[in-house]
Design a protein around this motif. Structure first.
Motif, PDB file in Angstrom:
ATOM      1  N   LYS A  54       0.818  -1.201   0.000  1.00  0.00           N
ATOM      2  CA  LYS A  54       0.000   0.000   0.000  1.00  0.00           C
ATOM      3  C   LYS A  54       0.859   1.262   0.000  1.00  0.00           C
ATOM      4  O   LYS A  54       0.464   2.293  -0.544  1.00  0.00           O
ATOM      5  CB  LYS A  54      -0.925  -0.004   1.220  1.00  0.00           C
ATOM      6  N   TYR A  55       2.026   1.172   0.626  1.00  0.00           N
ATOM      7  CA  TYR A  55       2.913   2.334   0.731  1.00  0.00           C
ATOM      8  C   TYR A  55       4.240   2.064   0.027  1.00  0.00           C
ATOM      9  O   TYR A  55       4.712   0.926  -0.027  1.00  0.00           O
ATOM     10  CB  TYR A  55       3.169   2.676   2.202  1.00  0.00           C
ATOM     11  N   VAL A 110       7.821   7.566   3.477  1.00  0.00           N
ATOM     12  CA  VAL A 110       6.830   6.679   2.851  1.00  0.00           C
ATOM     13  C   VAL A 110       5.701   7.524   2.279  1.00  0.00           C
ATOM     14  O   VAL A 110       5.385   8.590   2.801  1.00  0.00           O
ATOM     15  CB  VAL A 110       6.253   5.645   3.849  1.00  0.00           C
ATOM     16  N   GLU A 112       1.764   6.886   0.121  1.00  0.00           N
ATOM     17  CA  GLU A 112       0.799   5.899  -0.354  1.00  0.00           C
ATOM     18  C   GLU A 112       0.991   5.658  -1.854  1.00  0.00           C
ATOM     19  O   GLU A 112       1.100   6.598  -2.638  1.00  0.00           O
ATOM     20  CB  GLU A 112      -0.627   6.375  -0.066  1.00  0.00           C
ATOM     21  N   ARG A 113       1.053   4.395  -2.214  1.00  0.00           N
ATOM     22  CA  ARG A 113       1.279   4.038  -3.612  1.00  0.00           C
ATOM     23  C   ARG A 113       0.219   4.631  -4.528  1.00  0.00           C
ATOM     24  O   ARG A 113       0.515   5.066  -5.652  1.00  0.00           O
ATOM     25  CB  ARG A 113       1.301   2.506  -3.760  1.00  0.00           C
TER      26      ARG A 113
END
Length: 216
Positions: A54-55, A110, A112-113
């Motif tokens: 997700k990240y 990081v 979020e993708r």
């Protein structure tokens, strides 16, 4: 056809007898609310699963003394992200100090993708000479539901090579995507504020009309 989508945490990967591999996923905070029945219907059925982090974790080079990024960005009115020289770097250039004298360190970040992918799909992400693939098309296909396996087949490469190159590209543009996302949210907030102001102005105009009618 049963279908559900959720964001789990991968807890374990177990090797069981007869070559069976067991994957344990954990969902917290009501992430399966309203989906339990659909998931129960899938027990002992074959399903297609595509797991993706997700990240995206990436590194940023910062000034060790000031903790400020060595590279900063600004976004123009069209949403294009540009690299700018930080104030401290400009001062060092003005004083004639070589950049290698600046103490630096790597900082873990990081993002979020999904944010990075939306930035790439916007068409505003930069292209690099050492990256031969069109990541705009790749991400657009993926957001439209095409699997990495099918995308890799279209490009005549392995899915492992595709995901590796895509991961490296995401990390490279992540700092720009973060700045672009800030700009995007700011634009949305301004648009909502303008819309609210317009509604209030209309309401005031209607009140004025009503008062005039009463006085007559």
């Amino acid at each position: 056809m049963a279908y559900i989508e959720f964001s789990p945490l991968v807890k374990k990967v177990n090797l069981k007898p007869d070559g069976v591999q067991e994957i344990v996923l954990e969902v917290r905070g009501g992430g399966l609310a309203g989906k339990i029945d659909a998931l129960a219907d899938m027990i002992d059925t074959h399903v297609n699963v595509q797991l993706e982090e997700k990240y995206v974790a990436y590194k940023v080079t910062i000034n060790k003394e000031t903790q400020a990024p060595m590279t900063e960005y600004k976004v123009d009115e069209q949403g294009v992200v540009h690299e700018v020289k930080p104030a401290f770097e400009q001062e060092e250039l003005d004083l004639g100090l070589p950049p290698e004298l600046v103490p630096t360190e790597e900082k873990d970040e990081v993002l979020e993708r999904r944010t990075i992918d939306e930035f790439i799909a916007s068409g505003l992400a930069p292209k690099f000479d050492d990256r031969s693939y069109d990541f705009f098309n790749i991400i657009s296909w993926h957001l439209d539901g095409l699997s990495y396996l099918k995308i890799a087949s279209k490009l005549n490469i392995s899915d492992g090579q595709l995901t590796q190159d895509l991961d490296e590209y995401r990390k490279r543009v992540a700092p720009l995507a973060e700045k672009w996302d800030e700009w995007r949210k700011d634009q949305e907030a301004k648009a909502n504020l303008d819309h609210t102001d317009t509604d209030e102005d209309k309401g005031e105009d209607n009140d004025d009309d009503g008062e005039g009618a009463g006085a007559a």
